[in-house]
Write a protein that holds these residues in place. Structure first.
Motif, PDB file in Angstrom:
ATOM      1  N   MET A   1       2.655  -5.759 -16.412  1.00 17.02           N
ATOM      2  CA  MET A   1       2.270  -6.947 -17.159  1.00 17.02           C
ATOM      3  C   MET A   1       3.475  -7.425 -17.971  1.00 17.02           C
ATOM      4  SD  MET A   1      -0.901  -7.306 -19.759  1.00 17.02           S
ATOM      5  CE  MET A   1      -2.073  -8.397 -19.050  1.00 17.02           C
ATOM      6  N   ALA A   2       3.693  -8.713 -17.998  1.00 15.83           N
ATOM      7  CA  ALA A   2       4.872  -9.278 -18.650  1.00 15.83           C
ATOM      8  C   ALA A   2       4.674  -9.388 -20.154  1.00 15.83           C
ATOM      9  CB  ALA A   2       5.170 -10.643 -18.066  1.00 15.83           C
ATOM     10  N   ASN A   3       5.775  -9.228 -20.881  1.00 13.65           N
ATOM     11  CA  ASN A   3       5.717  -9.392 -22.324  1.00 13.65           C
ATOM     12  C   ASN A   3       5.587 -10.852 -22.716  1.00 13.65           C
ATOM     13  OD1 ASN A   3       5.993  -6.690 -22.668  1.00 13.65           O
ATOM     14  ND2 ASN A   3       8.138  -6.724 -23.218  1.00 13.65           N
ATOM     15  N   ILE A   4       6.284 -11.728 -21.993  1.00 11.31           N
ATOM     16  CA  ILE A   4       6.290 -13.148 -22.324  1.00 11.31           C
ATOM     17  C   ILE A   4       5.787 -13.931 -21.127  1.00 11.31           C
ATOM     18  CG2 ILE A   4       7.759 -15.097 -22.917  1.00 11.31           C
ATOM     19  CD1 ILE A   4       9.475 -13.142 -24.497  1.00 11.31           C
ATOM     20  N   LYS A   5       4.860 -14.846 -21.379  1.00 12.08           N
ATOM     21  CA  LYS A   5       4.255 -15.649 -20.324  1.00 12.08           C
ATOM     22  C   LYS A   5       4.401 -17.130 -20.647  1.00 12.08           C
ATOM     23  CE  LYS A   5       0.617 -12.306 -19.302  1.00 12.08           C
ATOM     24  NZ  LYS A   5      -0.827 -12.090 -19.284  1.00 12.08           N
ATOM     25  N   LYS A   6       4.128 -17.965 -19.654  1.00 10.42           N
ATOM     26  CA  LYS A   6       4.161 -19.407 -19.842  1.00 10.42           C
ATOM     27  C   LYS A   6       3.130 -19.805 -20.892  1.00 10.42           C
ATOM     28  CE  LYS A   6       3.523 -23.682 -17.255  1.00 10.42           C
ATOM     29  NZ  LYS A   6       3.241 -24.256 -15.947  1.00 10.42           N
ATOM     30  N   GLY A   7       3.541 -20.655 -21.831  1.00  7.11           N
ATOM     31  CA  GLY A   7       2.643 -21.122 -22.870  1.00  7.11           C
ATOM     32  C   GLY A   7       2.728 -20.344 -24.169  1.00  7.11           C
ATOM     33  N   ASP A   8       3.437 -19.204 -24.184  1.00  8.66           N
ATOM     34  CA  ASP A   8       3.586 -18.406 -25.402  1.00  8.66           C
ATOM     35  C   ASP A   8       4.507 -19.102 -26.393  1.00  8.66           C
ATOM     36  OD1 ASP A   8       1.976 -16.364 -24.535  1.00  8.66           O
ATOM     37  OD2 ASP A   8       3.617 -15.100 -23.841  1.00  8.66           O
ATOM     38  N   LEU A   9       4.287 -18.848 -27.678  1.00  7.45           N
ATOM     39  CA  LEU A   9       5.185 -19.309 -28.723  1.00  7.45           C
ATOM     40  C   LEU A   9       6.199 -18.203 -28.968  1.00  7.45           C
ATOM     41  CD1 LEU A   9       5.791 -21.552 -30.781  1.00  7.45           C
ATOM     42  CD2 LEU A   9       4.395 -20.291 -32.410  1.00  7.45           C
ATOM     43  N   VAL A  10       7.496 -18.522 -28.808  1.00  7.80           N
ATOM     44  CA  VAL A  10       8.553 -17.525 -28.970  1.00  7.80           C
ATOM     45  C   VAL A  10       9.594 -18.041 -29.951  1.00  7.80           C
ATOM     46  CG1 VAL A  10       8.278 -16.512 -26.675  1.00  7.80           C
ATOM     47  CG2 VAL A  10       9.848 -18.405 -26.987  1.00  7.80           C
ATOM     48  N   GLN A  11      10.409 -17.106 -30.451  1.00  7.09           N
ATOM     49  CA  GLN A  11      11.508 -17.443 -31.359  1.00  7.09           C
ATOM     50  C   GLN A  11      12.787 -16.860 -30.799  1.00  7.09           C
ATOM     51  OE1 GLN A  11      10.784 -16.757 -35.499  1.00  7.09           O
ATOM     52  NE2 GLN A  11      12.945 -16.608 -36.002  1.00  7.09           N
ATOM     53  N   VAL A  12      13.879 -17.641 -30.881  1.00  5.56           N
ATOM     54  CA  VAL A  12      15.185 -17.176 -30.419  1.00  5.56           C
ATOM     55  C   VAL A  12      15.734 -16.225 -31.470  1.00  5.56           C
ATOM     56  CG1 VAL A  12      17.505 -17.870 -29.740  1.00  5.56           C
ATOM     57  CG2 VAL A  12      15.568 -19.328 -29.191  1.00  5.56           C
ATOM     58  N   ILE A  13      16.149 -15.013 -31.044  1.00  7.68           N
ATOM     59  CA  ILE A  13      16.584 -13.996 -32.003  1.00  7.68           C
ATOM     60  C   ILE A  13      18.075 -13.695 -31.907  1.00  7.68           C
ATOM     61  CG2 ILE A  13      14.335 -12.904 -32.201  1.00  7.68           C
ATOM     62  CD1 ILE A  13      15.251 -10.797 -30.216  1.00  7.68           C
ATOM     63  N   THR A  14      18.803 -14.319 -30.979  1.00  9.09           N
ATOM     64  CA  THR A  14      20.230 -14.083 -30.850  1.00  9.09           C
ATOM     65  C   THR A  14      20.968 -15.409 -30.752  1.00  9.09           C
ATOM     66  OG1 THR A  14      20.092 -13.958 -28.452  1.00  9.09           O
ATOM     67  CG2 THR A  14      19.961 -11.887 -29.652  1.00  9.09           C
ATOM     68  N   GLY A  15      22.285 -15.347 -30.878  1.00 12.96           N
ATOM     69  CA  GLY A  15      23.115 -16.538 -30.759  1.00 12.96           C
ATOM     70  C   GLY A  15      23.564 -17.043 -32.116  1.00 12.96           C
ATOM     71  N   ALA A  16      24.172 -18.205 -32.099  1.00 11.93           N
ATOM     72  CA  ALA A  16      24.687 -18.807 -33.333  1.00 11.93           C
ATOM     73  C   ALA A  16      23.533 -19.333 -34.180  1.00 11.93           C
ATOM     74  CB  ALA A  16      25.638 -19.946 -32.991  1.00 11.93           C
ATOM     75  N   LYS A  17      23.737 -19.297 -35.503  1.00 11.67           N
ATOM     76  CA  LYS A  17      22.716 -19.811 -36.413  1.00 11.67           C
ATOM     77  C   LYS A  17      22.625 -21.324 -36.290  1.00 11.67           C
ATOM     78  CE  LYS A  17      23.161 -16.196 -39.871  1.00 11.67           C
ATOM     79  NZ  LYS A  17      23.466 -15.893 -41.265  1.00 11.67           N
ATOM     80  N   GLN A  18      21.530 -21.883 -36.788  1.00 12.39           N
ATOM     81  CA  GLN A  18      21.298 -23.316 -36.663  1.00 12.39           C
ATOM     82  C   GLN A  18      22.312 -24.131 -37.449  1.00 12.39           C
ATOM     83  OE1 GLN A  18      17.221 -24.564 -37.198  1.00 12.39           O
ATOM     84  NE2 GLN A  18      16.472 -22.639 -36.365  1.00 12.39           N
ATOM     85  N   ASP A  19      22.779 -23.610 -38.602  1.00 11.44           N
ATOM     86  CA  ASP A  19      23.749 -24.371 -39.387  1.00 11.44           C
ATOM     87  C   ASP A  19      25.123 -24.428 -38.717  1.00 11.44           C
ATOM     88  OD1 ASP A  19      24.251 -21.715 -39.762  1.00 11.44           O
ATOM     89  OD2 ASP A  19      24.506 -21.809 -41.931  1.00 11.44           O
ATOM     90  N   ARG A  20      25.333 -23.603 -37.686  1.00  6.97           N
ATOM     91  CA  ARG A  20      26.578 -23.632 -36.925  1.00  6.97           C
ATOM     92  C   ARG A  20      26.375 -24.271 -35.545  1.00  6.97           C
ATOM     93  NH1 ARG A  20      30.186 -18.575 -37.481  1.00  6.97           N
ATOM     94  NH2 ARG A  20      31.629 -20.054 -38.347  1.00  6.97           N
ATOM     95  N   GLY A  21      25.248 -24.923 -35.357  1.00  6.63           N
ATOM     96  CA  GLY A  21      24.997 -25.622 -34.110  1.00  6.63           C
ATOM     97  C   GLY A  21      24.289 -24.809 -33.047  1.00  6.63           C
ATOM     98  N   GLY A  22      23.807 -23.629 -33.396  1.00 11.18           N
ATOM     99  CA  GLY A  22      23.147 -22.768 -32.428  1.00 11.18           C
ATOM    100  C   GLY A  22      21.631 -22.912 -32.465  1.00 11.18           C
ATOM    101  N   ASP A  23      20.970 -21.999 -31.765  1.00 16.03           N
ATOM    102  CA  ASP A  23      19.516 -22.064 -31.645  1.00 16.03           C
ATOM    103  C   ASP A  23      18.793 -20.887 -32.281  1.00 16.03           C
ATOM    104  OD1 ASP A  23      19.488 -24.462 -30.218  1.00 16.03           O
ATOM    105  OD2 ASP A  23      19.818 -23.438 -28.318  1.00 16.03           O
ATOM    106  N   ARG A  24      19.523 -19.938 -32.916  1.00 11.03           N
ATOM    107  CA  ARG A  24      18.850 -18.766 -33.476  1.00 11.03           C
ATOM    108  C   ARG A  24      17.870 -19.181 -34.571  1.00 11.03           C
ATOM    109  NH1 ARG A  24      21.853 -14.124 -36.782  1.00 11.03           N
ATOM    110  NH2 ARG A  24      23.579 -15.062 -35.672  1.00 11.03           N
ATOM    111  N   GLY A  25      16.669 -18.658 -34.493  1.00 12.72           N
ATOM    112  CA  GLY A  25      15.636 -18.968 -35.467  1.00 12.72           C
ATOM    113  C   GLY A  25      14.691 -20.064 -35.031  1.00 12.72           C
ATOM    114  N   LYS A  26      15.045 -20.793 -33.986  1.00 20.77           N
ATOM    115  CA  LYS A  26      14.161 -21.864 -33.510  1.00 20.77           C
ATOM    116  C   LYS A  26      12.961 -21.276 -32.787  1.00 20.77           C
ATOM    117  CE  LYS A  26      17.451 -25.639 -32.851  1.00 20.77           C
ATOM    118  NZ  LYS A  26      18.030 -26.551 -31.857  1.00 20.77           N
ATOM    119  N   GLN A  27      11.819 -21.925 -32.962  1.00 21.52           N
ATOM    120  CA  GLN A  27      10.606 -21.519 -32.266  1.00 21.52           C
ATOM    121  C   GLN A  27      10.208 -22.609 -31.294  1.00 21.52           C
ATOM    122  OE1 GLN A  27       7.494 -20.515 -35.016  1.00 21.52           O
ATOM    123  NE2 GLN A  27       8.525 -18.661 -35.707  1.00 21.52           N
TER     124      GLN A  27
END
Length: 119
Positions: free
Chosen positions: A1-27
């Motif tokens: 069984m998959a941890n993440i499926k279509k339609g789930d609400l997820v948050q990006v936990i890696t990458g550049a922060k939003q104040d530096r133009g990245g997507d970390r923290g976005k849901q």
């Protein structure tokens, strides 16, 4: 069984922060799961720009130009969001019994574990 499926609400936990133009923290909501669960497309995250050559259809309308759309990211870079606390959390599975037409059946059910701190 998959941890993440279509339609789930997820948050990006890696990458550049939003104040530096990245997507970390976005849901965002998962739009598509690709390659058996290795990559996911998340709504509003990881936008890329694609330049398409200008062409012409048989009716004479022009095609092409610059398109912007979401690109897939690896499933390890996102975490499922707990619906109660709205924080990223880990996923667990438990066995539950379902009764359908008088027949008992044991199924695995996905649930969000308690999220104490942000992951």
């Amino acid at each position: 069984m998959a941890n993440i499926k279509k339609g789930d609400l997820v948050q990006v936990i890696t990458g550049a922060k939003q104040d530096r133009g990245g997507d970390r923290g976005k849901q965002g909501k998962v739009l598509e799961v690709i390659d058996g669960g290795n990559r996911v497309v998340v709504e509003g995250v990881n936008f890329i720009t694609k330049h398409n050559r200008v062409g012409q259809t048989q009716r004479g309308t022009k095609t092409g130009g610059i398109e912007t759309f979401e690109a897939p990211i690896h499933v390890s870079n996102v975490a499922l969001v707990d619906p109660e606390t709205k924080k990223p959390t880990r996923v667990g599975f438990r066995l539950e019994e379902q009764v359908k037409d008088g027949v008992k059946k044991t199924v695995r059910v996905r649930y969000a574990k308690k999220s104490g701190k942000d992951i």
